[in-house]
Design a protein around this motif. Structure first.
Motif, PDB file in Angstrom:
ATOM      1  N   ARG A 115     -29.000  -1.214  46.997  1.00  0.00           N
ATOM      2  CA  ARG A 115     -28.774  -0.325  45.851  1.00  0.00           C
ATOM      3  C   ARG A 115     -29.459   1.026  46.065  1.00  0.00           C
ATOM      4  O   ARG A 115     -28.894   2.074  45.735  1.00  0.00           O
ATOM      5  CB  ARG A 115     -29.303  -0.980  44.572  1.00  0.00           C
ATOM      6  N   VAL A 116     -30.678   1.000  46.604  1.00  0.00           N
ATOM      7  CA  VAL A 116     -31.370   2.254  46.891  1.00  0.00           C
ATOM      8  C   VAL A 116     -30.581   3.060  47.922  1.00  0.00           C
ATOM      9  O   VAL A 116     -30.428   4.287  47.797  1.00  0.00           O
ATOM     10  CB  VAL A 116     -32.804   1.982  47.394  1.00  0.00           C
ATOM     11  N   ALA A 117     -30.052   2.384  48.928  1.00  0.00           N
ATOM     12  CA  ALA A 117     -29.244   3.071  49.936  1.00  0.00           C
ATOM     13  C   ALA A 117     -27.981   3.669  49.322  1.00  0.00           C
ATOM     14  O   ALA A 117     -27.545   4.763  49.704  1.00  0.00           O
ATOM     15  CB  ALA A 117     -28.893   2.104  51.062  1.00  0.00           C
ATOM     16  N   LEU A 118     -27.390   2.962  48.354  1.00  0.00           N
ATOM     17  CA  LEU A 118     -26.237   3.508  47.636  1.00  0.00           C
ATOM     18  C   LEU A 118     -26.627   4.755  46.846  1.00  0.00           C
ATOM     19  O   LEU A 118     -25.904   5.757  46.843  1.00  0.00           O
ATOM     20  CB  LEU A 118     -25.662   2.460  46.676  1.00  0.00           C
ATOM     21  N   ALA A 119     -27.776   4.683  46.180  1.00  0.00           N
ATOM     22  CA  ALA A 119     -28.252   5.845  45.423  1.00  0.00           C
ATOM     23  C   ALA A 119     -28.466   7.032  46.345  1.00  0.00           C
ATOM     24  O   ALA A 119     -28.145   8.177  45.998  1.00  0.00           O
ATOM     25  CB  ALA A 119     -29.545   5.499  44.684  1.00  0.00           C
ATOM     26  N   ARG A 120     -29.012   6.785  47.534  1.00  0.00           N
ATOM     27  CA  ARG A 120     -29.201   7.866  48.503  1.00  0.00           C
ATOM     28  C   ARG A 120     -27.864   8.451  48.951  1.00  0.00           C
ATOM     29  O   ARG A 120     -27.726   9.668  49.099  1.00  0.00           O
ATOM     30  CB  ARG A 120     -29.970   7.352  49.727  1.00  0.00           C
ATOM     31  N   ALA A 121     -26.870   7.593  49.149  1.00  0.00           N
ATOM     32  CA  ALA A 121     -25.566   8.065  49.618  1.00  0.00           C
ATOM     33  C   ALA A 121     -24.890   8.980  48.605  1.00  0.00           C
ATOM     34  O   ALA A 121     -24.190   9.931  48.979  1.00  0.00           O
ATOM     35  CB  ALA A 121     -24.665   6.875  49.937  1.00  0.00           C
ATOM     36  N   ILE A 122     -25.092   8.707  47.308  1.00  0.00           N
ATOM     37  CA  ILE A 122     -24.388   9.495  46.285  1.00  0.00           C
ATOM     38  C   ILE A 122     -25.207  10.671  45.767  1.00  0.00           C
ATOM     39  O   ILE A 122     -24.653  11.555  45.099  1.00  0.00           O
ATOM     40  CB  ILE A 122     -23.959   8.611  45.096  1.00  0.00           C
ATOM     41  N   ALA A 123     -26.509  10.713  46.072  1.00  0.00           N
ATOM     42  CA  ALA A 123     -27.370  11.749  45.496  1.00  0.00           C
ATOM     43  C   ALA A 123     -26.891  13.169  45.773  1.00  0.00           C
ATOM     44  O   ALA A 123     -26.941  14.019  44.877  1.00  0.00           O
ATOM     45  CB  ALA A 123     -28.818  11.562  45.975  1.00  0.00           C
ATOM     46  N   PRO A 124     -26.411  13.495  46.986  1.00  0.00           N
ATOM     47  CA  PRO A 124     -25.928  14.869  47.216  1.00  0.00           C
ATOM     48  C   PRO A 124     -24.545  15.146  46.633  1.00  0.00           C
ATOM     49  O   PRO A 124     -24.007  16.239  46.832  1.00  0.00           O
ATOM     50  CB  PRO A 124     -25.896  14.965  48.756  1.00  0.00           C
ATOM     51  N   ARG A 125     -23.969  14.162  45.934  1.00  0.00           N
ATOM     52  CA  ARG A 125     -22.618  14.250  45.360  1.00  0.00           C
ATOM     53  C   ARG A 125     -21.587  14.612  46.444  1.00  0.00           C
ATOM     54  O   ARG A 125     -20.896  15.631  46.374  1.00  0.00           O
ATOM     55  CB  ARG A 125     -22.569  15.261  44.208  1.00  0.00           C
ATOM     56  N   PRO A 126     -21.459  13.745  47.443  1.00  0.00           N
ATOM     57  CA  PRO A 126     -20.505  14.012  48.522  1.00  0.00           C
ATOM     58  C   PRO A 126     -19.073  13.861  48.054  1.00  0.00           C
ATOM     59  O   PRO A 126     -18.789  13.204  47.042  1.00  0.00           O
ATOM     60  CB  PRO A 126     -20.853  12.942  49.559  1.00  0.00           C
ATOM     61  N   GLU A 127     -18.160  14.450  48.798  1.00  0.00           N
ATOM     62  CA  GLU A 127     -16.736  14.296  48.522  1.00  0.00           C
ATOM     63  C   GLU A 127     -16.178  13.038  49.179  1.00  0.00           C
ATOM     64  O   GLU A 127     -15.174  12.482  48.729  1.00  0.00           O
ATOM     65  CB  GLU A 127     -15.966  15.515  49.031  1.00  0.00           C
ATOM     66  N   ILE A 128     -16.821  12.607  50.268  1.00  0.00           N
ATOM     67  CA  ILE A 128     -16.375  11.451  51.038  1.00  0.00           C
ATOM     68  C   ILE A 128     -17.588  10.561  51.283  1.00  0.00           C
ATOM     69  O   ILE A 128     -18.639  11.046  51.699  1.00  0.00           O
ATOM     70  CB  ILE A 128     -15.779  11.875  52.400  1.00  0.00           C
ATOM     71  N   ILE A 129     -17.449   9.260  51.020  1.00  0.00           N
ATOM     72  CA  ILE A 129     -18.529   8.317  51.314  1.00  0.00           C
ATOM     73  C   ILE A 129     -18.027   7.289  52.319  1.00  0.00           C
ATOM     74  O   ILE A 129     -16.945   6.723  52.163  1.00  0.00           O
ATOM     75  CB  ILE A 129     -19.035   7.601  50.053  1.00  0.00           C
TER      76      ILE A 129
END
Length: 251
Positions: free
Chosen positions: A150-164
């Motif tokens: 979950r923390v890794a997911l939070a890190r992935a979305i924190a910069p508000r990317p267009e593609i994950i």
């Protein structure tokens, strides 16, 4: 028609005499969630690394929003990568940093700057994945595997990317915790309106989080279709793989 978010055209890559990708063609539309399945060594991870610009194909073209990735370097590649978020296999958190600094690592590039602001951003993104402020100062080693994911997911979305990109998002989790992560991915992709590309061996995950699924076999996409056809593909290679049968065309 809209420009595809990601497009791979005849992408080929060999390492020595081992041809890992042999003419991969794949299109992912804006807002679409795509899963790539296939055996170990079929080229899933190499495909992902080629899109990220970490590996250069021997031949072919990779477009992100219509912009060529292959051969692009420097500031232009940095700008393209700013559109990306990535959930690493095994989470890949930094054990030496507290959770809040892990979550905001992509925003600070590891520097300890604007800590009050970064803690607020971390808390906001942790709440999106079902964690609260009590974990902000913990180290990853103090968390369970599911909480680390979950923390890794939070890190992935924190910069508000267009593609994950999700690299084996349920690896190492029991079926219940894996399903929780799948539900989170679905809600995050829908809520944030991002495009998603997942590579996975987990058929339950592929069916739940993807709109479409593609199968790589011997370096080529041999089937693509909606997730609802995954167990009714009409392709003997796909049928054998998703049902986990030892007998079939895949040796």
């Amino acid at each position: 028609m809209s420009v595809p978010k990601i497009e791979m055209r005849d992408v080929t890559k060999a390492f020595g005499g081992n041809k890992v990708l042999d003419g991969v063609n794949l299109t992912i539309e804006p807002g679409e969630s795509m899963a790539i399945i296939g055996q170990s060594g079929s080229g899933k991870s190499v495909s992902l690394k080629c899109i990220l610009g970490l590996v250069q194909p021997d031949r072919g073209s990779i477009l992100v929003d219509g912009e060529e990735v292959v051969g692009t370097r420097g500031a232009a590649m940095t700008r393209i990568r700013s559109k990306f978020g990535l959930l690493f296999q095994g989470s890949a958190l930094f054990d030496s940093l507290p959770v809040w600094r892990n979550v905001t690592f992509g925003l600070t590039r590891g520097r300890n700057r604007e800590p009050a602001k970064m803690r607020m951003i971390a808390q906001e993104n942790l709440e999106r994945v079902g964690l609260d402020a009590r974990v902000l100062n913990l180290r990853p080693s103090e968390l369970s595997g599911g909480m680390q994911k979950r923390v890794a997911l939070a890190r992935a979305i924190a910069p508000r990317p267009e593609i994950i990109f999700f690299d084996e998002p349920t690896t190492g989790l029991d079926p219940i915790r894996a399903d929780v992560i799948n539900d989170l991915i679905v809600s995050l992709v829908d809520d944030l309106g991002v495009t998603a590309l997942t590579i996975t061996h987990d058929m339950a995950s592929a069916r739940k989080i993807a709109h479409r699924v593609a199968m790589l076999y011997q370096g080529r996409i041999i089937w693509r279709g909606p997730r609802d056809r995954l167990y009714d593909s009409g392709n003997p290679y796909v049928d054998q793989f998703v049902q986990g049968r030892a007998v079939g065309p895949i040796s």
